[in-house]
Structures are given as C-alpha cells and as structure tokens.
Write a protein that holds these residues in place. Structure first.
Motif, mmCIF file in Angstrom:
data_model
loop_
_atom_site.group_PDB
_atom_site.id
_atom_site.type_symbol
_atom_site.label_atom_id
_atom_site.label_comp_id
_atom_site.label_asym_id
_atom_site.label_seq_id
_atom_site.Cartn_x
_atom_site.Cartn_y
_atom_site.Cartn_z
ATOM 1 N N ASN A 18 0.485 -3.382 12.784
ATOM 2 C CA ASN A 18 -0.332 -3.094 11.617
ATOM 3 C C ASN A 18 -1.402 -2.060 11.946
ATOM 4 O O ASN A 18 -2.579 -2.359 11.911
ATOM 5 C CB ASN A 18 -0.979 -4.384 11.104
ATOM 6 N N ALA B 286 -3.711 1.478 11.661
ATOM 7 C CA ALA B 286 -4.349 2.273 10.616
ATOM 8 C C ALA B 286 -3.770 3.688 10.603
ATOM 9 O O ALA B 286 -3.546 4.263 9.563
ATOM 10 C CB ALA B 286 -5.852 2.325 10.863
ATOM 11 N N ARG B 287 -3.542 4.235 11.794
ATOM 12 C CA ARG B 287 -3.044 5.603 11.902
ATOM 13 C C ARG B 287 -2.035 5.693 13.041
ATOM 14 O O ARG B 287 -2.208 5.057 14.068
ATOM 15 C CB ARG B 287 -4.201 6.558 12.182
ATOM 16 N N ARG C 184 -1.986 3.767 5.040
ATOM 17 C CA ARG C 184 -1.748 4.036 6.454
ATOM 18 C C ARG C 184 -1.471 5.521 6.584
ATOM 19 O O ARG C 184 -1.023 6.156 5.643
ATOM 20 C CB ARG C 184 -0.574 3.218 6.953
ATOM 21 N N ARG D 285 -8.351 10.810 12.528
ATOM 22 C CA ARG D 285 -9.460 9.936 12.100
ATOM 23 C C ARG D 285 -10.392 10.647 11.130
ATOM 24 O O ARG D 285 -11.062 10.009 10.329
ATOM 25 C CB ARG D 285 -10.296 9.484 13.292
ATOM 26 N N ARG E 160 -9.174 7.818 4.860
ATOM 27 C CA ARG E 160 -8.037 6.903 4.657
ATOM 28 C C ARG E 160 -8.443 5.859 3.634
ATOM 29 O O ARG E 160 -9.230 4.973 3.927
ATOM 30 C CB ARG E 160 -7.656 6.221 5.974
ATOM 31 N N PRO E 161 -7.886 5.972 2.419
ATOM 32 C CA PRO E 161 -8.209 4.981 1.399
ATOM 33 C C PRO E 161 -7.764 3.580 1.827
ATOM 34 O O PRO E 161 -6.852 3.417 2.635
ATOM 35 C CB PRO E 161 -7.406 5.442 0.180
ATOM 36 N N GLU E 162 -8.422 2.587 1.266
ATOM 37 C CA GLU E 162 -8.064 1.199 1.558
ATOM 38 C C GLU E 162 -6.586 0.979 1.238
ATOM 39 O O GLU E 162 -6.068 1.520 0.269
ATOM 40 C CB GLU E 162 -8.929 0.264 0.713
ATOM 41 N N HIS E 163 -5.933 0.201 2.037
ATOM 42 C CA HIS E 163 -4.514 -0.151 1.898
ATOM 43 C C HIS E 163 -3.584 1.025 2.176
ATOM 44 O O HIS E 163 -2.412 0.965 1.846
ATOM 45 C CB HIS E 163 -4.197 -0.746 0.521
ATOM 46 N N GLU F 38 -8.189 1.702 15.282
ATOM 47 C CA GLU F 38 -9.640 1.718 15.079
ATOM 48 C C GLU F 38 -10.365 1.166 16.305
ATOM 49 O O GLU F 38 -11.396 0.539 16.204
ATOM 50 C CB GLU F 38 -10.038 0.930 13.820
ATOM 51 N N GLY G 121 0.821 -1.202 0.000
ATOM 52 C CA GLY G 121 0.000 0.000 0.000
ATOM 53 C C GLY G 121 0.854 1.251 0.000
ATOM 54 O O GLY G 121 1.878 1.317 -0.661
#
Length: 119
Positions: free
Chosen positions: A107, A109-110, A73, A64, A68-71, A94, A4
C-alpha cells in the motif's frame, strides 16, 4: 481492485505510446481510473557518474513534489537506469529517512518504475 485512482507521472522522456499502453493496462488490471500527470524533467544532478545510473532516491524526491490527492497513488515512469530500484520498482511509503523501499509494496503512496530494466 484498487480503491481511489492512480496518477501516472512520466519522469524524463517516455514514449507516449508506451504511456498510453501502461495507462490502459493499469485501468484494466486495477479497475480504477488512471490519470496522466505532468512530466517531471530529469535533472543532471540526479545522475551518479560513478555508477552510470540515476539515483532512485532523487526520482522519488521529485515525485514527492507532485501534489497527491487523498486516495490517490502515484506511479512515476522513468526510461533510465536507476539505482535503488529492485525488480524495476522502488516505493516511497512516506518514510522520513528518504530511502526507497524496494520490491512491490502492498500500500504505497508513490512508486517509481524503471522501464530501462525491461529492455
């Protein structure tokens, strides 16, 4: 290698030279595209007068709000002292309780990275 891409989001005032250096370093280290996102302005309401720090949870909430597009970070960069940021990092996996998980996540997301603590 990271699959990604990473979106680098300045929170408040961050040196453009430093942003570019971090962007290049992440591209080299992670082997993925690093995209520069729009600046999120710091809010006075995020500041904790009693601690003399910004609340890391508030910075994560602001991050948040950025799609955030898929794949992808996100790495938020803040050049302020943040509470709830251990070893300069806080992450948002999340979770529903709005509390950041501290330390280097596997892993997330943010992430939020406090440059202030590197001085």
């Amino acid at each position: 290698m990271v699959s990604g891409f990473v979106i680098l989001v300045p929170i408040g005032e961050v040196s453009q030279d430093l942003i570019q250096w971090i962007r290049n370093a992440l591209t080299d280290a992670l082997g993925c595209d690093v995209i520069l996102g729009d600046v999120i302005p710091l809010s006075d309401s995020w500041y904790d007068d009693g601690r003399g720090q910004y609340r890391g949870t508030e910075l994560l909430r602001a991050l948040r709000g950025v799609p955030r597009p898929e794949h992808g970070r996100m790495l938020g960069l803040a050049d302020v002292d943040c509470s709830g940021v251990s070893n300069s990092f806080a992450r948002d996996g999340e979770k529903s309780d709005d509390e950041p998980m501290c330390g280097m996540p596997i892993n997330p997301a943010r992430w939020i990275f406090s440059l202030w603590s590197m001085r």
